[in-house]
Design a protein around this motif. Structure first.
Motif, short mmCIF file in Angstrom:
data_model
loop_
_atom_site.label_atom_id
_atom_site.label_comp_id
_atom_site.label_asym_id
_atom_site.label_seq_id
_atom_site.Cartn_x
_atom_site.Cartn_y
_atom_site.Cartn_z
N HIS A 230 -19.38 32.44 -8.12
CA HIS A 230 -19.83 31.05 -8.10
C HIS A 230 -19.28 30.30 -6.90
O HIS A 230 -19.97 29.47 -6.29
CB HIS A 230 -19.39 30.36 -9.39
CG HIS A 230 -19.90 28.96 -9.54
ND1 HIS A 230 -19.17 27.86 -9.13
CD2 HIS A 230 -21.04 28.47 -10.09
CE1 HIS A 230 -19.85 26.76 -9.40
NE2 HIS A 230 -20.99 27.10 -9.98
N HIS B 265 -20.86 30.48 -15.04
CA HIS B 265 -21.33 29.09 -14.90
C HIS B 265 -22.64 28.88 -15.65
O HIS B 265 -22.81 27.88 -16.36
CB HIS B 265 -21.51 28.75 -13.42
CG HIS B 265 -22.40 27.57 -13.17
ND1 HIS B 265 -22.04 26.29 -13.51
CD2 HIS B 265 -23.65 27.50 -12.64
CE1 HIS B 265 -23.03 25.46 -13.18
NE2 HIS B 265 -24.01 26.17 -12.66
N SER C 240 -19.92 22.85 -13.14
CA SER C 240 -19.38 23.31 -11.86
C SER C 240 -18.05 22.65 -11.55
O SER C 240 -17.08 23.32 -11.17
CB SER C 240 -20.38 23.02 -10.73
OG SER C 240 -21.51 23.85 -10.82
#
Length: 341
Positions: free
Chosen positions: A55, A72, A169
């Motif tokens: 990610h 995620h 995030s």
């Protein structure tokens, strides 16, 4: 109990392949009762591939942000289930929103016109995803439209406002960096959605703004700028020197991407150098040539900055001091000069 398991192998609560009926996200601790379409999607190649794409992109070289794009994705699904558990289309969109990502996520986005949003839309309309969706009565075009922001949803939200994708995030990055000072599950219990945007009380809004600001500072730091600038150059060199189809590059996993760099004479040396000697990178603010001309300029494509609502109101009205903290991010540098020492 799934057929492939026996009494000596209990199911792990964070199962990510749909072998157990419930997935529990380790960050938000939201139990998700997986639906048949979600199980089948989790077992498809485009979703499995995300387990092998980091990610954090190339910054994983210099930080501990080693979690995958799939982690995620499942976190975003957990958030959707927390707020909209019966919205099947939104749940499916949460699982599929990142399937177009390139190796190392955003690291060489835009190179040769590569765009993970466009690639994702193509994958949604193709096999195996389209077939899985049709089998379960889900319209692929409706998923594409939802991810394009039509209609407005908590996945995309309004420009400048915090949505569920970005919430996961920022929080997940904050946990990896040791800067998430609150219990994420407790924080989530106090958050709400207003007009598809995340809304928080003033104290929690300050926590979220702190995470947004910390992420922006990470993106403009040596830890991100150095590795990303090198790997982006290597990807361009790989395309130029090998004739590799950009579409094929886009569907590699991180491991295959690094293997391709190591196999190419034009990229092999710097591929090893960035992984094993990143401390030799020097980054200065501003675009300026080196005396010996061996360095290169690099500019960030964008700095992400999205604000939560504060008790349902725009942050500029409800908490102007927090709005000023976000506005200050515009002063962060975006142009750099990089070289090897």
């Amino acid at each position: 109990m799934p057929a492939h398991m026996d009494q000596t192998a209990p199911a792990a609560p964070t199962n990510v392949v749909g072998a157990a009926p419930v997935f529990t996200d380790p960050l938000w601790r939201v139990p998700v009762e997986l639906r048949p379409v979600e199980v089948e999607l989790l077992r498809s190649e485009p979703l499995r591939r995300l387990h092998f794409v980091v990610h954090g992109g190339a910054s994983t070289i210099s930080t501990l942000q080693s979690y995958s794009r799939l982690e995620h994705t499942l976190g975003v699904l957990a958030l959707v289930v927390r707020f909209r558990p019966r919205d099947e289309l939104l749940r499916v969109a949460a699982l599929l929103h990142d399937i177009g990502h390139l190796p190392l996520s955003h690291t060489f986005e835009g190179l040769d016109g590569l765009d993970h949003h466009a690639i994702g839309s193509q994958l949604l309309r193709a096999e195996p995803i389209r077939g899985v969706l049709e089998k379960h009565g889900v319209d692929a075009e409706a998923v594409v439209s939802l991810l394009d922001g039509n209609p407005l949803s908590p996945l995309t939200g309004r420009s400048g406002l915090l949505n569920l994708d970005h919430l996961d995030s920022y929080a997940r990055s904050g946990r990896a960096a040791g800067r998430l000072d609150v219990d994420p599950a407790a924080l989530l219990g106090r958050l709400g959605l207003v007009d598809s945007a995340v809304s928080a009380g003033r104290e929690d809004a300050a926590v979220l703004v702190g995470l947004v600001a910390a992420e922006a500072r990470l993106h403009t730091s040596w830890d991100n700028v150095g590795p990303v600038s090198v790997v982006r150059r290597l990807a361009g060199r790989l395309l130029d020197d090998t004739g590799l189809d950009p579409a094929r590059l886009a569907r590699m996993t991180d491991h295959r991407f690094w293997s391709a760099l190591d196999a190419c004479a034009a990229t092999r040396t710097d591929s090893g150098r960035i992984r094993y000697e990143p401390h030799r990178l020097k980054v200065t603010i501003g675009n300026a040539p080196d005396d010996d001309g061996t360095g290169w300029d690099f500019s960030l494509r964008k700095i992400y900055s999205s604000a939560p609502l504060v008790d349902g109101e725009r942050i500029e009205t409800a908490a102007p001091e927090l709005a000023e903290e976000l506005d200050a991010l515009r002063l962060l540098p975006t142009d750099f000069h990089v070289r090897w020492s």
